[in-house]
Structures are given as structure tokens and as C-alpha cells.
Design a protein around this motif. Structure first.
Motif, PDB file in Angstrom:
ATOM      1  N   MET A  54       2.584  29.992  41.434  1.00  0.00           N
ATOM      2  CA  MET A  54       3.098  29.532  40.144  1.00  0.00           C
ATOM      3  C   MET A  54       3.738  30.691  39.402  1.00  0.00           C
ATOM      4  SD  MET A  54       0.966  27.851  37.003  1.00  0.00           S
ATOM      5  CE  MET A  54       0.255  26.655  38.117  1.00  0.00           C
ATOM      6  N   ALA A  55       4.893  30.487  38.791  1.00  0.00           N
ATOM      7  CA  ALA A  55       5.571  31.557  38.057  1.00  0.00           C
ATOM      8  C   ALA A  55       4.837  31.850  36.772  1.00  0.00           C
ATOM      9  CB  ALA A  55       7.010  31.170  37.773  1.00  0.00           C
ATOM     10  N   ALA A  56       4.821  33.100  36.407  1.00  0.00           N
ATOM     11  CA  ALA A  56       4.283  33.468  35.104  1.00  0.00           C
ATOM     12  C   ALA A  56       5.254  33.041  34.040  1.00  0.00           C
ATOM     13  CB  ALA A  56       4.055  34.977  35.034  1.00  0.00           C
ATOM     14  N   THR A  57       4.762  32.689  32.864  1.00  0.00           N
ATOM     15  CA  THR A  57       5.641  32.268  31.783  1.00  0.00           C
ATOM     16  C   THR A  57       5.354  33.073  30.545  1.00  0.00           C
ATOM     17  OG1 THR A  57       4.085  30.506  31.333  1.00  0.00           O
ATOM     18  CG2 THR A  57       5.991  29.944  32.632  1.00  0.00           C
ATOM     19  N   GLY A  58       6.095  32.776  29.444  1.00  0.00           N
ATOM     20  CA  GLY A  58       6.194  33.657  28.293  1.00  0.00           C
ATOM     21  C   GLY A  58       4.979  33.764  27.414  1.00  0.00           C
ATOM     22  N   ALA A  59       5.202  33.907  26.110  1.00  0.00           N
ATOM     23  CA  ALA A  59       4.161  34.314  25.170  1.00  0.00           C
ATOM     24  C   ALA A  59       2.951  33.411  25.216  1.00  0.00           C
ATOM     25  CB  ALA A  59       4.741  34.327  23.754  1.00  0.00           C
ATOM     26  N   THR A  60       1.769  33.999  25.252  1.00  0.00           N
ATOM     27  CA  THR A  60       0.528  33.256  25.210  1.00  0.00           C
ATOM     28  C   THR A  60       0.119  33.071  23.764  1.00  0.00           C
ATOM     29  OG1 THR A  60      -0.154  34.216  27.296  1.00  0.00           O
ATOM     30  CG2 THR A  60      -1.884  33.268  25.934  1.00  0.00           C
ATOM     31  N   CYS A  83       6.902  40.168  38.986  1.00  0.00           N
ATOM     32  CA  CYS A  83       5.592  39.893  38.385  1.00  0.00           C
ATOM     33  C   CYS A  83       4.647  41.083  38.482  1.00  0.00           C
ATOM     34  CB  CYS A  83       4.978  38.661  39.031  1.00  0.00           C
ATOM     35  SG  CYS A  83       5.816  37.124  38.565  1.00  0.00           S
ATOM     36  N   THR A  84       4.671  41.805  39.586  1.00  0.00           N
ATOM     37  CA  THR A  84       3.775  42.948  39.749  1.00  0.00           C
ATOM     38  C   THR A  84       4.185  44.141  38.898  1.00  0.00           C
ATOM     39  OG1 THR A  84       5.053  43.649  41.683  1.00  0.00           O
ATOM     40  CG2 THR A  84       3.097  42.288  42.087  1.00  0.00           C
ATOM     41  N   ALA A  85       5.412  44.120  38.359  1.00  0.00           N
ATOM     42  CA  ALA A  85       5.903  45.258  37.575  1.00  0.00           C
ATOM     43  C   ALA A  85       5.482  45.186  36.116  1.00  0.00           C
ATOM     44  CB  ALA A  85       7.421  45.342  37.672  1.00  0.00           C
ATOM     45  N   VAL A  86       5.127  43.998  35.630  1.00  0.00           N
ATOM     46  CA  VAL A  86       4.803  43.854  34.206  1.00  0.00           C
ATOM     47  C   VAL A  86       3.639  44.757  33.832  1.00  0.00           C
ATOM     48  CG1 VAL A  86       4.090  42.242  32.408  1.00  0.00           C
ATOM     49  CG2 VAL A  86       5.702  41.490  34.161  1.00  0.00           C
ATOM     50  N   ASP A  87       2.615  44.802  34.668  1.00  0.00           N
ATOM     51  CA  ASP A  87       1.464  45.658  34.390  1.00  0.00           C
ATOM     52  C   ASP A  87       1.687  47.100  34.802  1.00  0.00           C
ATOM     53  OD1 ASP A  87      -0.357  44.015  33.112  1.00  0.00           O
ATOM     54  OD2 ASP A  87      -1.095  43.156  34.976  1.00  0.00           O
ATOM     55  N   ALA A  88       2.673  47.335  35.663  1.00  0.00           N
ATOM     56  CA  ALA A  88       2.854  48.676  36.225  1.00  0.00           C
ATOM     57  C   ALA A  88       3.734  49.580  35.372  1.00  0.00           C
ATOM     58  CB  ALA A  88       3.432  48.575  37.630  1.00  0.00           C
ATOM     59  N   VAL A  89       4.570  49.001  34.503  1.00  0.00           N
ATOM     60  CA  VAL A  89       5.481  49.808  33.687  1.00  0.00           C
ATOM     61  C   VAL A  89       4.782  50.242  32.399  1.00  0.00           C
ATOM     62  CG1 VAL A  89       7.615  49.777  32.351  1.00  0.00           C
ATOM     63  CG2 VAL A  89       7.564  48.756  34.630  1.00  0.00           C
ATOM     64  N   PRO A 107       7.980  38.552  22.573  1.00  0.00           N
ATOM     65  CA  PRO A 107       6.608  38.027  22.571  1.00  0.00           C
ATOM     66  C   PRO A 107       5.617  39.161  22.771  1.00  0.00           C
ATOM     67  CG  PRO A 107       7.638  37.604  24.684  1.00  0.00           C
ATOM     68  CD  PRO A 107       8.703  38.208  23.808  1.00  0.00           C
ATOM     69  N   GLU A 108       4.418  38.997  22.251  1.00  0.00           N
ATOM     70  CA  GLU A 108       3.406  40.036  22.396  1.00  0.00           C
ATOM     71  C   GLU A 108       2.920  40.142  23.834  1.00  0.00           C
ATOM     72  OE1 GLU A 108      -0.627  41.589  20.101  1.00  0.00           O
ATOM     73  OE2 GLU A 108       0.268  39.659  19.583  1.00  0.00           O
ATOM     74  N   HIS A 109       2.983  39.022  24.554  1.00  0.00           N
ATOM     75  CA  HIS A 109       2.518  38.996  25.928  1.00  0.00           C
ATOM     76  C   HIS A 109       3.597  38.462  26.861  1.00  0.00           C
ATOM     77  CE1 HIS A 109      -1.353  39.370  23.897  1.00  0.00           C
ATOM     78  NE2 HIS A 109      -1.870  39.737  25.051  1.00  0.00           N
ATOM     79  N   SER A 124      -0.172  39.364  30.562  1.00  0.00           N
ATOM     80  CA  SER A 124      -0.100  40.818  30.390  1.00  0.00           C
ATOM     81  C   SER A 124       0.548  41.181  29.062  1.00  0.00           C
ATOM     82  CB  SER A 124       0.700  41.447  31.531  1.00  0.00           C
ATOM     83  OG  SER A 124       0.151  41.115  32.795  1.00  0.00           O
ATOM     84  N   SER A 125       0.224  42.359  28.543  1.00  0.00           N
ATOM     85  CA  SER A 125       0.901  42.842  27.347  1.00  0.00           C
ATOM     86  C   SER A 125       2.354  43.159  27.680  1.00  0.00           C
ATOM     87  CB  SER A 125       0.195  44.079  26.794  1.00  0.00           C
ATOM     88  OG  SER A 125       0.132  45.104  27.760  1.00  0.00           O
ATOM     89  N   ASN A 126       3.216  43.038  26.693  1.00  0.00           N
ATOM     90  CA  ASN A 126       4.645  43.185  26.897  1.00  0.00           C
ATOM     91  C   ASN A 126       5.020  44.664  27.087  1.00  0.00           C
ATOM     92  OD1 ASN A 126       7.453  43.130  26.780  1.00  0.00           O
ATOM     93  ND2 ASN A 126       7.511  41.616  25.138  1.00  0.00           N
ATOM     94  N   PRO A 127       5.650  45.032  28.202  1.00  0.00           N
ATOM     95  CA  PRO A 127       6.049  46.431  28.407  1.00  0.00           C
ATOM     96  C   PRO A 127       7.091  46.921  27.408  1.00  0.00           C
ATOM     97  CG  PRO A 127       6.116  45.193  30.477  1.00  0.00           C
ATOM     98  CD  PRO A 127       5.963  44.196  29.368  1.00  0.00           C
TER      99      PRO A 127
END
Length: 411
Positions: free
Chosen positions: A1-7, A127-133, A160-162, A166-169
Motif C-alpha cells: 500500500m502506498a504511503a499517503t500525506g498528512a496524518t 518510501c524508504t528515503a523519508v526516514d533516511a533524509v 504537512p507535519e507528517h 514519518s515526520s516531514n524531512p
């Protein structure tokens, strides 16, 4: 499933204070080498985006079809230079940021391309880069890029904050709450249950009565445009209804001319080819006339409301726009791939029935003295706008004054 925007974090988000974003590194951030480069053109951008993967985190406003449609329609008149940014982690494609350098009077501003036709700004991310940056590292790279372009200010709006969970890079620089929140809610597999939990018994009864009145009229239909002829008819109704509403209420209308029509027409045609790259156009019709329209798009498991319109005629009292949205949501609930409802920017009463307000923020990075002075002025103006919009006294007054001004100008 694709990740989507602000939580959605809270129904009444607290306004952010102006200040530097913290540079602490979360435990889930990895220490990987980040490289940022500019792409030559939109074709190169499209090729790079494909390297981010089909399940990339994104909202449609920064996909290739969207930014190309904006550039084709408005690029010459907006007088801005596209700055298409590709990010790599350990030489693997990580993210894409479609930016533009714009001359705003004496000020040179680096911001998102097509920001005036988007609800949120996220960029596109593997998707794996959101937490890595690491935000502080990305901030340094974008600041250096801005300086090479002789920009005075980097301004990233409506963030968006998230990003998914994940928190927004892009959460860096000086952060100011955006004037308007975005409205986010759930989509349930059982529409009747969602309708019961989101609307009171009295509200459900009132809406059912209005829908029966519309259905009793001749040739009642809910239509999702598929052919070029249907797109043309629905789009003409949308533009005409928006113009009439703007003249009556004074609410600013961002869809006013041939360039706007070309932009929407291009995205509607793109949406027929691939749903997640463009727009869909819905309408409610009865007695041979389109009474309400709704432009929507899809991103991963998210249904996004982009823009809408209603007619001002003998059927207006039956709330055709609200009925149309209800039917669109009912169909979305029947789609097992959709779980999130995004009704976009702008606080309207009908949105609060289905969703909750989620704060967005703007990131400012002044690069010169002019940029610092501009940031000070922008941030004060933005904070004032946010307070007015949240005021139960001032915001209705602003709307009444707009309507009065519109009547005076049209008389």
C-alpha cells in the motif's frame, strides 16, 4: 500500500510559533550520504520520478503530469524559472522537489513550482528515503542551491507535519503555521456506518430530504466524465459556476481564464489515461442542467477533493454540492483501495462533517538581508491571516465584506 500525506493529529491544531526548526536527529533517521542535483528539463524529471518506485510517497501536485501541465499553461505568464531538484542517497534516487525561482518585485524567491494551484506541498519520495533524509542536511543543500541562484528567500508553503507515519524531512528553517488547514478524514468500507458516525440523526434526515428533492426532478444523474465531450461540458459548467459564485460572494476565484481551462483540461485528460496522474470530474445533473461539479484525484489510498462548484438557481436550496460529495464518498467507500479522505484547503462547514482540520506550515529560509526583511513581513502577515480565519467573529465579517464589495462592483 502506498504511503499517503498528512496524518490527522488533532481536531484543533495548535498554531506553531515562528522559530528555527529543531535539528535533532530522530532514532529512525539514518546517516547516509545525501547528494542534490538539478535536472535539465521535464523529460529528465519524468525519467527520474520513475526511479522512485510506483509505491512512492506523493501527492499529485508534484507528479510529472501535474507540473508539466502547470508549466505549459502558466510558465510564460508567471515568469519563473523551473528548478527541478533530484536527491540521491548513496547514489540511489531518493526524492524529487519541483521548485521554481520567481521574481517577486525586488525579491528573488525559490519556492515550489505551481504552488498557487496546489493544496499541499510534499515533493515525491522513495518510501524508504523519508526516514533516511536528515532535515538539517537537506536544509543546508537547498540553502546552498538558493545562494547559487542568487535567491533572497527559500519559501516552501503548505507543508504537512507528517509524510505518512514519518515526520516531514522538509521540516526545517523558520516555521510558520499556514493560514488554512487541510481537512482529512477516514474512508470506511461501510458507508452507512461512516455516515452515521460523522453526521447526527438530524443532519442525515435533512440531507436525505434534500437528496430526495433532487432525485424527484427529471433526469437526475451522478456522472463521472469519461469522454472528451463530457469533460468539455462538465468543465464549462465548473468554470461558469465558479465565476458566478465569485461575483456573488467576493471569494477569490483562481480559475478565471483560458490558461486555467487549459490546465484543468490537460489534467482531466491525463486522469482518463491513468487515474493517479490527473483529475476526475464529477457532476450532479437534473432537469437537463449541471447543478454541481467536483474535481477529484487519487494518490495511493487517498481520495483528494481538489475543487468544486455549485449552480445558483432554483435547485441551490437543495444543496446539490453536498449531495454530490456524499455520493462520491459512498462510491469511494466501496473501493477497497481507498482509506483516506482529503478535502483540501479552506474551512467550509460541509468539510467538517466528514473530516477534521489538520494544520499545515510554511518553511522560510532567508538567504540575504532582503530575504530576512521579507520573511519578517510575510510571517507577521501570515500569522494575522491564520488568526482571522480561526476567529468566529472576524472571519464571518471578512466574508460579509467580500460579498458586499462584490455586489458593489457588479452593480
Amino acid at each position: 500500500m502506498a504511503a499517503t500525506g498528512a496524518t490527522a493529529l488533532a481536531s484543533d491544531p495548535v498554531e506553531r510559533l515562528v522559530g528555527a526548526a529543531p535539528e535533532t536527529t530522530g532514532s529512525n533517521r539514518q546517516s547516509l550520504e545525501l547528494r542534490v542535483t538539478r535536472l535539465d528539463d521535464f523529460a529528465s524529471a519524468s525519467d527520474f520520478i520513475s526511479q522512485l518506485g510506483e509505491d512512492r510517497f506523493s501527492l499529485p501536485y508534484h507528479e510529472a503530469s501535474w507540473i508539466e501541465s502547470w508549466q505549459t499553461s502558466f510558465g510564460e505568464t508567471e515568469h519563473c524559472q523551473p528548478v527541478l531538484v533530484a536527491g540521491f542517497l548513496e547514489e540511489q534516487a531518493a526524492f524529487f522537489l519541483p521548485l521554481a525561482l520567481e521574481q517577486n518585485g525586488p525579491l528573488r524567491v525559490l519556492s515550489f513550482l505551481g504552488q498557487n494551484k496546489a493544496n499541499q506541498s510534499t515533493g515525491l519520495w522513495r518510501c524508504t528515503a523519508v526516514d533516511a533524509v536528515e532535515p538539517a542536511v537537506l536544509h543546508r543543500h537547498l540553502s546552498e542551491l538558493g545562494k547559487t541562484l542568487d535567491a533572497d528567500l527559500v519559501h516552501l508553503a503548505n507543508l504537512p507535519e507528517h509524510c505518512g507515519e514519518s515526520s516531514n524531512p522538509l521540516s526545517f528553517g523558520e516555521l510558520v503555521q499556514s493560514p488554512s488547514p487541510v481537512f482529512i478524514g477516514p474512508l470506511s468500507g461501510d458507508f452507512d456506518d461512516l455516515f452515521r458516525t460523522s453526521h447526527s440523526k438530524a443532519a442525515r434526515k435533512k440531507l436525505a430530504k434534500k437528496q430526495k428533492s433532487l432525485e424527484a426532478a427529471d433526469n437526475f444523474q451522478i456522472v463521472c466524465a469519461e469522454t472528451e465531450a463530457e469533460i468539455e461540458r462538465g468543465l464549462n459548467a465548473f468554470l461558469e459556476q465558479r465565476a458566478v459564485r465569485a461575483a456573488a460572494t467576493g471569494i477569490p476565484n483562481v480559475f478565471t481564464g483560458e490558461k486555467e481551462k487549459l490546465f484543468l483540461e490537460t489534467l482531466l485528460k491525463s486522469g482518463q489515461e491513468r487515474e493517479q496522474t490527473g483529475l476526475n470530474l464529477w457532476w450532479l445533473e437534473c432537469e437537463g442542467e449541471i447543478r454541481a461539479t467536483y474535481l477529484s484525484c487519487r494518490s495511493g489510498d487517498r481520495l483528494i477533493g481538489y475543487a468544486n462548484s455549485i449552480s445558483h438557481d432554483d435547485m441551490t436550496a437543495h444543496s446539490p454540492g453536498v449531495v454530490l460529495l456524499k455520493e462520491i464518498i459512498a462510491r469511494a467507500c466501496a473501493d477497497p483501495g481507498l482509506h483516506c479522505l482529503d478535502l483540501g484547503l479552506g474551512d467550509e462547514r460541509y468539510k467538517r462533517s466528514w473530516s477534521e482540520a489538520v494544520a499545515l506550515f510554511d518553511s522560510y529560509t532567508p538567504l540575504t538581508l532582503k530575504g530576512k526583511l521579507a520573511f519578517f513581513a510575510f510571517s507577521k502577515k501570515q500569522a494575522l491571516k491564520a488568526r482571522i480565519r480561526k476567529s468566529e467573529t472576524l472571519w464571518p465579517l471578512v466574508r460579509k465584506m467580500r460579498a458586499l464589495k462584490a455586489r458593489v462592483l457588479s452593480s
